[in-house]
Every structure is written in structure tokens, then in C-alpha cells.
Scaffold this active site. Structure first.
Site, PDB file in Angstrom:
ATOM      1  N   ARG A 182      -6.967   2.204 -16.255  1.00 12.37           N
ATOM      2  CA  ARG A 182      -7.140   2.797 -14.924  1.00 12.37           C
ATOM      3  C   ARG A 182      -7.843   4.144 -14.932  1.00 12.37           C
ATOM      4  O   ARG A 182      -8.506   4.504 -13.961  1.00 12.37           O
ATOM      5  CB  ARG A 182      -5.805   2.865 -14.176  1.00 12.37           C
ATOM      6  CG  ARG A 182      -5.244   1.451 -13.911  1.00 12.37           C
ATOM      7  CD  ARG A 182      -4.053   1.437 -12.973  1.00 12.37           C
ATOM      8  NE  ARG A 182      -4.419   1.820 -11.633  1.00 12.37           N
ATOM      9  CZ  ARG A 182      -4.040   2.938 -11.035  1.00 12.37           C
ATOM     10  NH1 ARG A 182      -3.251   3.805 -11.653  1.00 12.37           N
ATOM     11  NH2 ARG A 182      -4.440   3.212  -9.812  1.00 12.37           N
TER      12      ARG A 182
ATOM     13  N   TYR B  87     -11.304   4.307 -12.786  1.00  6.85           N
ATOM     14  CA  TYR B  87     -11.454   5.174 -11.613  1.00  6.85           C
ATOM     15  C   TYR B  87     -10.694   6.491 -11.723  1.00  6.85           C
ATOM     16  O   TYR B  87     -10.216   7.023 -10.740  1.00  6.85           O
ATOM     17  CB  TYR B  87     -11.104   4.436 -10.299  1.00  6.85           C
ATOM     18  CG  TYR B  87     -10.031   3.370 -10.380  1.00  6.85           C
ATOM     19  CD1 TYR B  87     -10.350   2.021 -10.208  1.00  6.85           C
ATOM     20  CD2 TYR B  87      -8.704   3.705 -10.615  1.00  6.85           C
ATOM     21  CE1 TYR B  87      -9.369   1.040 -10.274  1.00  6.85           C
ATOM     22  CE2 TYR B  87      -7.722   2.728 -10.683  1.00  6.85           C
ATOM     23  CZ  TYR B  87      -8.060   1.393 -10.508  1.00  6.85           C
ATOM     24  OH  TYR B  87      -7.093   0.423 -10.576  1.00  6.85           O
TER      25      TYR B  87
ATOM     26  N   TYR C   1      -0.108  -2.201 -12.396  1.00  7.22           N
ATOM     27  CA  TYR C   1      -1.537  -2.289 -12.719  1.00  7.22           C
ATOM     28  C   TYR C   1      -1.891  -1.790 -14.121  1.00  7.22           C
ATOM     29  O   TYR C   1      -3.002  -1.305 -14.336  1.00  7.22           O
ATOM     30  CB  TYR C   1      -2.382  -1.547 -11.656  1.00  7.22           C
ATOM     31  CG  TYR C   1      -2.144  -2.048 -10.260  1.00  7.22           C
ATOM     32  CD1 TYR C   1      -2.594  -3.305  -9.873  1.00  7.22           C
ATOM     33  CD2 TYR C   1      -1.438  -1.288  -9.325  1.00  7.22           C
ATOM     34  CE1 TYR C   1      -2.355  -3.785  -8.592  1.00  7.22           C
ATOM     35  CE2 TYR C   1      -1.193  -1.766  -8.047  1.00  7.22           C
ATOM     36  CZ  TYR C   1      -1.659  -3.007  -7.685  1.00  7.22           C
ATOM     37  OH  TYR C   1      -1.421  -3.488  -6.418  1.00  7.22           O
TER      38      TYR C   1
ATOM     39  N   CYS D 159     -13.668   1.482 -29.036  1.00 10.50           N
ATOM     40  CA  CYS D 159     -15.014   1.962 -29.345  1.00 10.50           C
ATOM     41  C   CYS D 159     -15.784   2.152 -28.058  1.00 10.50           C
ATOM     42  O   CYS D 159     -16.676   1.365 -27.717  1.00 10.50           O
ATOM     43  CB  CYS D 159     -15.722   0.953 -30.240  1.00 10.50           C
ATOM     44  SG  CYS D 159     -14.738   0.525 -31.656  1.00 10.50           S
TER      45      CYS D 159
ATOM     46  N   GLY E  30       0.747  -1.252   0.000  1.00 11.17           N
ATOM     47  CA  GLY E  30       0.000   0.000   0.000  1.00 11.17           C
ATOM     48  C   GLY E  30       0.769   1.287   0.000  1.00 11.17           C
ATOM     49  O   GLY E  30       0.154   2.357  -0.079  1.00 11.17           O
TER      50      GLY E  30
ATOM     51  N   GLU F   4       4.089  -6.214   1.721  1.00 10.83           N
ATOM     52  CA  GLU F   4       3.725  -6.700   0.385  1.00 10.83           C
ATOM     53  C   GLU F   4       3.603  -5.556  -0.621  1.00 10.83           C
ATOM     54  O   GLU F   4       2.527  -5.328  -1.161  1.00 10.83           O
ATOM     55  CB  GLU F   4       2.385  -7.431   0.455  1.00 10.83           C
ATOM     56  CG  GLU F   4       2.332  -8.551   1.451  1.00 10.83           C
ATOM     57  CD  GLU F   4       0.955  -9.190   1.545  1.00 10.83           C
ATOM     58  OE1 GLU F   4       0.882 -10.424   1.591  1.00 10.83           O
ATOM     59  OE2 GLU F   4      -0.047  -8.448   1.548  1.00 10.83           O
ATOM     60  N   PRO F   5       4.687  -4.851  -0.873  1.00  8.31           N
ATOM     61  CA  PRO F   5       4.594  -3.745  -1.823  1.00  8.31           C
ATOM     62  C   PRO F   5       4.390  -4.246  -3.254  1.00  8.31           C
ATOM     63  O   PRO F   5       5.031  -5.212  -3.670  1.00  8.31           O
ATOM     64  CB  PRO F   5       5.956  -3.057  -1.692  1.00  8.31           C
ATOM     65  CG  PRO F   5       6.884  -4.157  -1.259  1.00  8.31           C
ATOM     66  CD  PRO F   5       6.059  -5.051  -0.363  1.00  8.31           C
ATOM     67  N   GLY F   6       3.501  -3.630  -3.962  1.00  9.75           N
ATOM     68  CA  GLY F   6       3.311  -3.913  -5.384  1.00  9.75           C
ATOM     69  C   GLY F   6       3.646  -2.647  -6.157  1.00  9.75           C
ATOM     70  O   GLY F   6       4.731  -2.504  -6.743  1.00  9.75           O
ATOM     71  N   ARG F   7       2.708  -1.708  -6.086  1.00  9.05           N
ATOM     72  CA  ARG F   7       2.836  -0.436  -6.789  1.00  9.05           C
ATOM     73  C   ARG F   7       4.199   0.241  -6.562  1.00  9.05           C
ATOM     74  O   ARG F   7       4.843   0.683  -7.513  1.00  9.05           O
ATOM     75  CB  ARG F   7       1.735   0.501  -6.279  1.00  9.05           C
ATOM     76  CG  ARG F   7       1.552   1.782  -7.065  1.00  9.05           C
ATOM     77  CD  ARG F   7       0.603   2.728  -6.322  1.00  9.05           C
ATOM     78  NE  ARG F   7      -0.635   2.070  -5.941  1.00  9.05           N
ATOM     79  CZ  ARG F   7      -1.704   1.951  -6.728  1.00  9.05           C
ATOM     80  NH1 ARG F   7      -1.706   2.485  -7.918  1.00  9.05           N
ATOM     81  NH2 ARG F   7      -2.781   1.328  -6.303  1.00  9.05           N
TER      82      ARG F   7
HETATM   83  C1  LIG Z   1      -3.121  -5.100  -3.680  1.00  8.33           C
HETATM   84  C2  LIG Z   1      -2.453  -5.787  -2.557  1.00  8.33           C
HETATM   85  C3  LIG Z   1      -1.123  -5.547  -2.273  1.00  8.33           C
HETATM   86  C4  LIG Z   1      -0.274  -4.544  -3.036  1.00  8.33           C
HETATM   87  O1  LIG Z   1      -0.737  -3.249  -2.855  1.00  8.33           O
HETATM   88  P1  LIG Z   1       0.105  -2.005  -3.463  1.00  8.33           P
HETATM   89  O2  LIG Z   1      -0.780  -0.836  -3.215  1.00  8.33           O
HETATM   90  O3  LIG Z   1       0.288  -2.282  -4.902  1.00  8.33           O
HETATM   91  O4  LIG Z   1       1.393  -1.947  -2.732  1.00  8.33           O
HETATM   92  C5  LIG Z   1      -0.531  -6.242  -1.237  1.00  8.33           C
HETATM   93  N1  LIG Z   1      -1.235  -7.149  -0.520  1.00  8.33           N
HETATM   94  C6  LIG Z   1      -2.524  -7.425  -0.770  1.00  8.33           C
HETATM   95  C7  LIG Z   1      -3.222  -8.432   0.048  1.00  8.33           C
HETATM   96  C8  LIG Z   1      -3.187  -6.758  -1.798  1.00  8.33           C
HETATM   97  O5  LIG Z   1      -4.468  -7.026  -2.041  1.00  8.33           O
END
Ligand SMILES: *Cc1c(COP(=O)(O)O)cnc(C)c1O
Length: 431
Positions: free
Chosen positions: A330, A334, A390, A361, A248, A290-293
């Protein structure tokens, strides 16, 4: 520039990782996803080091594969000492195909089917993040059949809304992921899990949201989780070895967004955790994030070829590009903000207010509205920045558009990591 890996060369072209984006589009075509591997590695190291320096031994970051997922990425993640979250057998398959070790995979999902559970167990994923009672029962049974004792974390919802900073917000308890603490249901969930003889409960997981810029909401979650952990110790003598605090951390999409101090936030979080544990005389657990973004977003950008400019007199000007909601849904979903720059004409004055439209379209197929660009011409190149997260993973074949290629750049060199889809790919499943 938004990030230090972006610059403008003497031809007035945008460069990424030192490479000319106009040359990249010529060589690999457009639309094109570009991923700066050096930036990606730098982002991984920031997390790995901050967790290593501030949290108990065994603490490490897991990359959330839903943000970006292709084979070549997993090689880099493994080299950089990351673990990884997976949410489907497809993500497990991709990670393993990319050479990622199964024991560093954490399997998420609020509705793991029996087939998913079997596939993950047979793949020897390290840990399941169990979402609910039904999953506990089926996982316990399936592990028993295989003679496995499976490590698990239990997903609970602390009821935090990271954007209002309210400690308890029933709105956030009301969600389809995990089991809420507030209602007493999480306590029953723990009791159920501890009674399962084929499961090893290692601790708790919570994920409070996304695009969070400061440590405070995570600290609030820690307070709630530690109170809960303490109650579970008193009730069952169970001590959580691991706390997974989810993902997050935010990224800058616009110049006006704040710069996020990830090491600073992790330091603040560690201090808060140690203090909370000391007050309760609770052993400090290992921490997983758990970083993604925040690992991939700013390592990526998307290049588009401009088709033309269409001015609706008295209304507005549309710049059309040869991609759109198929490669980046995206804004359509949103209204996600992005910085758009004229990659082939970076030094020209940006005097035209316009809306960038895709080629689908669908009137909602917009990339961004009311941005400033030079008078764009057909064949000019447009770059949308910070698209590493994403975009690729949310892409579709709407209108039977082929998904773009993905190119990784490192040390001034580019290599194809995912090839562009072909028409044959489009009909590959059609019988
Ligand atoms: C989406 C998600 C993440 C990653 O969130 P980011 O905002 O991309 O860092 C980590 N853990 C869980 C369970 C998620 O659903």
C-alpha cells in the site's frame, strides 16, 4: 498507543491482545500477520448493534471480503451476525469453505463472467448486486434456466465525492462501477431490471468511497438515493425495500487521524434517513452497510525482523525488514500512511529518522518514510500497526517470496489461522 489492544510489557516489548509480539515472532516466524480476534469481534458488534438499534428490522452489516479473506475469518463473522460481500468466485468459495451461509452473501463485481454468474447461482448466494445491463440480461437468463428467482440490488452512482463534500461531482459519476443517476441512465437500468421475470429487485446500492470519517457524505448519498427512489416509485410503482449504502468508514492509521464514532455516525445517518423518508412519505427501507477496513484494519498488525540499518551519508538511513511490498503493497501503490513501532525496544528513545525498506528488487519497495525509531539492530522486531485490511488480500509472491502466516489471538492465546507458504506452494501450479 493507537488502539487500546496494544500495550508495552515489562521487557519493553509490544503486546497485542495481551500477548508479547517478540514471543509471537519466535513461535510463528516473521514476517507475520497478527489478527486480534477480540478486537475484530468488538468491531463487528459495534456495527451490528448500531444498525439494530437505529435502523429498521433486517438492517445489518456486510463485511467486505476484499479487505481480508481467509476461511477462519468467516466463522467469526457468522458468529457475530454479519453478512458478507464477495466479489469473485474465489471469495465465494472461501466464505463457503469457512462455513458461512450462502444466503448472507452479496455478490458484487463490475464484470461478472458467465462462469461467475453460474457459480454464484449454483452456490445459492443470497443476493446479486447488479452492476450493468449486460449482467441483468445474463443473470436473468441463467436464473431462468435454473428455475430460480434471484434477489438483486441495483448498483447506482449518486455522484458524491466524499472528500470534497460536494453533493454533485461529475468526477465521481465518471467511474467504472454502477450506473449513474445524474445522467438518467440509472432510471433506464431500473426499468430494465423490473422487466426481468427471474429477478426480484429489492432496492439500490451505492458505495461512495473509503477512509470517510464523518456521516455527512453518507447523508448526502441518502438524499440523492431517496429522490431517485421516489422517482422510481412514481414511474413504476416500485418501492425499494433495501438501501445498501456501501462501505467506507475510516480508521486511524496515525495518531493524528481522528477517532471515528461509528455508532454516532450510524445514529446520525438513521435520523437523516427517517426524516428524508417522512418528507416523501416513503416507507423507511432496511439499511445495509459494507464495512471492510473499519472491521479488520485495527485488529491487525504485521511483525518484521530487521536486517540492518544502512545510512547513505548525506542522505538518509534505511532500516531493512524481511518483508515489504509483497505483504503490504500500500505504500508502494499510493503512499498509504502507517504507524511503525520498534516492537522489541518500545522503551528506547526514538532518535533516528529513517525509512523502512522491504527486501524486494524495487526501489519503491518502502513501508514508510521519515519515521522515528531507535538505532535498530539486526534481529530487532519492527511492528507496522493497523495492517488488518488490504494487506493480506493484496499480497503477492513477487521475487518468489513466500506469503507470511496469519495468527489469530484471542483470550491471551494465539493460534495459526493461515500457515506460511512453503517453496512447494510456490511451484504448486508450475507444470
Ligand atoms: C471497497 C468496498 C467496500 C469496503 O470499503 P471499506 O473502505 O473497506 O469499508 C464496500 N463496498 C464496496 C462496493 C467496495 O467496493
Amino acid at each position: 498507543m493507537l488502539y487500546d489492544n496494544l500495550a508495552v510489557n515489562e521487557q519493553g516489548h509490544l503486546t497485542v491482545g495481551g500477548l508479547d509480539t517478540v514471543a509471537l515472532a519466535e513461535e510463528f516466524g516473521a514476517p507475520l500477520y497478527v489478527l486480534d480476534e477480540d478486537k475484530l469481534r468488538e468491531n463487528c458488534r459495534t456495527y451490528v448493534q448500531a444498525l439494530r438499534e437505529n435502523m429498521p428490522e433486517g438492517s445489518y452489516p456486510l463485511f467486505a471480503g476484499k479487505a481480508l479473506c481467509f476461511k477462519g475469518l468467516y466463522l467469526v463473522l457468522n458468529e457475530e451476525g454479519m453478512g458478507a460481500d464477495v466479489v469473485s468466485p474465489g471469495e465465494i468459495y472461501t466464505a463457503l469453505a469457512g462455513g458461512f451461509p450462502a444466503e448472507k452473501l452479496y455478490f458484487h463485481g463490475n464484470n461478472k463472467t458467465d462462469e461467475d454468474i453460474a457459480y454464484a447461482l449454483d452456490s445459492h448466494v443470497g443476493c446479486f448486486i447488479v452492476d450493468n445491463h449486460q449482467e441483468l440480461a445474463r443473470l436473468d437468463e441463467a436464473a431462468g434456466v435454473r428455475g430460480i428467482r434471484q434477489r438483486v440490488l441495483l448498483r447506482v452512482t449518486p455522484g458524491i465525492d466524499p472528500h470534497t463534500l460536494q453533493a454533485i461531482n461529475t468526477g465521481r459519476i465518471d467511474c467504472q462501477f454502477g450506473v449513474p443517476i445524474e445522467t438518467g441512465q440509472a432510471a433506464r437500468f431500473v426499468a430494465d431490471a423490473l422487466s426481468r421475470k427471474n429477478l426480484i429487485v429489492e432496492g439500490f446500492h451505492s458505495h461512495i468511497g473509503s477512509q470517510i470519517f464523518e456521516a455527512e457524505p453518507f447523508c448526502d448519498a441518502v438524499d440523492i438515493l431517496l429522490d431517485f427512489a421516489q422517482a422510481m416509485r412514481q414511474a413504476h410503482g416500485f418501492v425499494a425495500e433495501t438501501l445498501n449504502l456501501g462501505g467506507g468508514f475510516g480508521v486511524r492509521y496515525l495518531e493524528s487521524d481522528p477517532v471515528v464514532d461509528i455508532p454516532g455516525n450510524i445514529r446520525a445517518l438513521a435520523q437523516h434517513l427517517r426524516q428524508g423518508c417522512a418528507e416523501k412519505d416513503y416507507p423507511v427501507p432496511k439499511v445495509l452497510l459494507e464495512p471492510g477496513r473499519s472491521i479488520v484494519a485495527n485488529a491487525g498488525l504485521t511483525l518484521y525482523r530487521v536486517g540492518g540499518i544502512k545510512t547513505i551519508e548525506g542522505y538518509r538511513s534505511y532500516v531493512t525488514v524481511n518483508g515489504g511490498m509483497t505483504d503490504n503493497p500500500r505504500y508502494a501503490l499510493y503512499k498509504a500512511p502507517y504507524t511503525v513501532v520498534p516492537a522489541s525496544r518500545m522503551n528506547d528513545a526514538r532518535e533516528v529518522t529513517c525509512t523502512v525498506a522491504g527486501r524486494c528488487c524495487e526501489s519503491g519497495d518502502l513501508i514508510q518514510e521519515n519515521i522515528q525509531l531507535p538505532e535498530m539492530q539486526r534481529d530487532d522486531l519492527l511492528a507496522v500497526l493497523t495492517t488488518g485490511a488490504y494487506n493480506f488480500t493484496m499480497a503477492s509472491n513477487y521475487n518468489r517470496l513466500c506469503r507470511p502466516a496469519l495468527v489469530m489471538v484471542r483470550n491471551g492465546k494465539a493460534r495459526l489461522a493461515v500457515r506460511r507458504q512453503t517453496f512447494a506452494d510456490l511451484v504448486a501450479c508450475d507444470l
